[in-house]
Design an enzyme around this catalytic site. Sequence first.
Site, PDB file in Angstrom:
ATOM      1  N   CYS A   4      -0.552  -8.398  -3.160  1.00 49.79           N
ATOM      2  CA  CYS A   4      -0.157  -7.210  -3.929  1.00 49.79           C
ATOM      3  C   CYS A   4       1.174  -7.488  -4.635  1.00 49.79           C
ATOM      4  O   CYS A   4       2.147  -7.921  -4.010  1.00 49.79           O
ATOM      5  CB  CYS A   4      -0.036  -6.011  -2.992  1.00 49.79           C
ATOM      6  SG  CYS A   4       0.781  -4.599  -3.740  1.00 49.79           S
ATOM      7  N   CYS A   7       4.147  -5.464  -3.150  1.00 48.97           N
ATOM      8  CA  CYS A   7       4.482  -5.979  -1.815  1.00 48.97           C
ATOM      9  C   CYS A   7       5.282  -7.275  -1.954  1.00 48.97           C
ATOM     10  O   CYS A   7       6.284  -7.485  -1.260  1.00 48.97           O
ATOM     11  CB  CYS A   7       3.220  -6.262  -0.997  1.00 48.97           C
ATOM     12  SG  CYS A   7       2.434  -4.808  -0.266  1.00 48.97           S
ATOM     13  N   ASP A  30      12.001  -1.334 -13.948  1.00 46.61           N
ATOM     14  CA  ASP A  30      10.695  -1.612 -14.535  1.00 46.61           C
ATOM     15  C   ASP A  30      10.837  -2.745 -15.554  1.00 46.61           C
ATOM     16  O   ASP A  30      11.792  -2.794 -16.318  1.00 46.61           O
ATOM     17  CB  ASP A  30      10.145  -0.346 -15.215  1.00 46.61           C
ATOM     18  CG  ASP A  30       8.676  -0.451 -15.522  1.00 46.61           C
ATOM     19  OD1 ASP A  30       7.883   0.247 -14.874  1.00 46.61           O
ATOM     20  OD2 ASP A  30       8.297  -1.249 -16.419  1.00 46.61           O
ATOM     21  N   HIS A  46       2.704  -1.290   2.447  1.00 39.72           N
ATOM     22  CA  HIS A  46       1.704  -1.060   1.397  1.00 39.72           C
ATOM     23  C   HIS A  46       0.992   0.272   1.582  1.00 39.72           C
ATOM     24  O   HIS A  46       0.359   0.511   2.604  1.00 39.72           O
ATOM     25  CB  HIS A  46       0.677  -2.191   1.363  1.00 39.72           C
ATOM     26  CG  HIS A  46      -0.315  -2.004   0.248  1.00 39.72           C
ATOM     27  ND1 HIS A  46      -0.080  -2.454  -1.030  1.00 39.72           N
ATOM     28  CD2 HIS A  46      -1.502  -1.362   0.213  1.00 39.72           C
ATOM     29  CE1 HIS A  46      -1.098  -2.105  -1.804  1.00 39.72           C
ATOM     30  NE2 HIS A  46      -1.985  -1.444  -1.080  1.00 39.72           N
ATOM     31  N   ASN A  86       2.054   8.097 -11.206  1.00 39.20           N
ATOM     32  CA  ASN A  86       0.691   7.961 -11.721  1.00 39.20           C
ATOM     33  C   ASN A  86      -0.234   7.647 -10.548  1.00 39.20           C
ATOM     34  O   ASN A  86       0.084   6.794  -9.718  1.00 39.20           O
ATOM     35  CB  ASN A  86       0.634   6.842 -12.766  1.00 39.20           C
ATOM     36  CG  ASN A  86       1.479   7.157 -13.992  1.00 39.20           C
ATOM     37  OD1 ASN A  86       1.557   8.302 -14.410  1.00 39.20           O
ATOM     38  ND2 ASN A  86       2.124   6.148 -14.548  1.00 39.20           N
ATOM     39  N   HIS A  97      -0.086  -0.156  -5.846  1.00 41.80           N
ATOM     40  CA  HIS A  97       0.867   0.014  -4.735  1.00 41.80           C
ATOM     41  C   HIS A  97       1.708   1.217  -5.138  1.00 41.80           C
ATOM     42  O   HIS A  97       2.341   1.194  -6.216  1.00 41.80           O
ATOM     43  CB  HIS A  97       1.712  -1.255  -4.550  1.00 41.80           C
ATOM     44  CG  HIS A  97       2.735  -1.191  -3.447  1.00 41.80           C
ATOM     45  ND1 HIS A  97       2.831  -2.160  -2.438  1.00 41.80           N
ATOM     46  CD2 HIS A  97       3.734  -0.303  -3.184  1.00 41.80           C
ATOM     47  CE1 HIS A  97       3.827  -1.851  -1.624  1.00 41.80           C
ATOM     48  NE2 HIS A  97       4.409  -0.728  -2.061  1.00 41.80           N
ATOM     49  N   HIS A  99       4.097   3.902  -6.283  1.00 45.75           N
ATOM     50  CA  HIS A  99       5.439   3.779  -6.852  1.00 45.75           C
ATOM     51  C   HIS A  99       5.785   5.049  -7.604  1.00 45.75           C
ATOM     52  O   HIS A  99       4.939   5.650  -8.254  1.00 45.75           O
ATOM     53  CB  HIS A  99       5.553   2.566  -7.783  1.00 45.75           C
ATOM     54  CG  HIS A  99       4.484   2.484  -8.831  1.00 45.75           C
ATOM     55  ND1 HIS A  99       3.206   2.022  -8.554  1.00 45.75           N
ATOM     56  CD2 HIS A  99       4.494   2.818 -10.144  1.00 45.75           C
ATOM     57  CE1 HIS A  99       2.480   2.080  -9.655  1.00 45.75           C
ATOM     58  NE2 HIS A  99       3.227   2.569 -10.639  1.00 45.75           N
ATOM     59  N   HIS A 101       8.098   6.360 -10.662  1.00 48.10           N
ATOM     60  CA  HIS A 101       8.929   6.004 -11.811  1.00 48.10           C
ATOM     61  C   HIS A 101      10.087   7.006 -11.853  1.00 48.10           C
ATOM     62  O   HIS A 101       9.853   8.226 -11.835  1.00 48.10           O
ATOM     63  CB  HIS A 101       8.169   6.148 -13.123  1.00 48.10           C
ATOM     64  CG  HIS A 101       6.962   5.265 -13.266  1.00 48.10           C
ATOM     65  ND1 HIS A 101       6.936   4.169 -14.098  1.00 48.10           N
ATOM     66  CD2 HIS A 101       5.732   5.330 -12.700  1.00 48.10           C
ATOM     67  CE1 HIS A 101       5.739   3.599 -14.046  1.00 48.10           C
ATOM     68  NE2 HIS A 101       4.982   4.281 -13.209  1.00 48.10           N
TER      69      HIS A 101
END
Length: 116
Positions: A4, A7, A30, A46, A86, A97, A99, A101
């Site tokens: 991943c 990860c 990002d 994860h 998202n 994975h 996340h 933003h």
Amino acid sequence: MDNCLFCRIARGEIPSRQVYADDDLFAFHDINPARPLHVLVIPRRHITSLATSTEADTLVLGRMLAVANQLATENGSPDGFRVIINTGRIGQQEVQHLHAHIVGGPDPVGPMLKRV
Ligand code: 5GP
Ligand code: ZN
């Protein structure tokens, strides 16, 4: 999750511009920023997405939001920011994975979504 991407970033196997780390969380810029501030906060453990998270993830989910203000303030967005998670196909999640933003900067980030 050996392969991943996030990860591997959290383990330091793939370089990133880290902005925060603790036992449970990792945050980094990002690679393709949408705003002057655009960092990603991820759980080190994860979790594929919000859609697959469980009751056991409650603490780490809360902590992802709890560090957002500190990250924004320290990285050029002291007057507010936006958090986006998202999720799945409809949310157009690209990296599988979980996340958050954190986007912001000196100017307002723009409309939330185009209305249908
Ligand atoms: P998603 O569409 O899944 O919510 O967002 C994935 C985000 O991860 C995108 O904004 C993309 O630019 C970012 N990203 C993808 N690969 C990498 C990478 O290798 N390093 C970093 N720092 N960000 C990445
Ligand atoms: Zn992962």
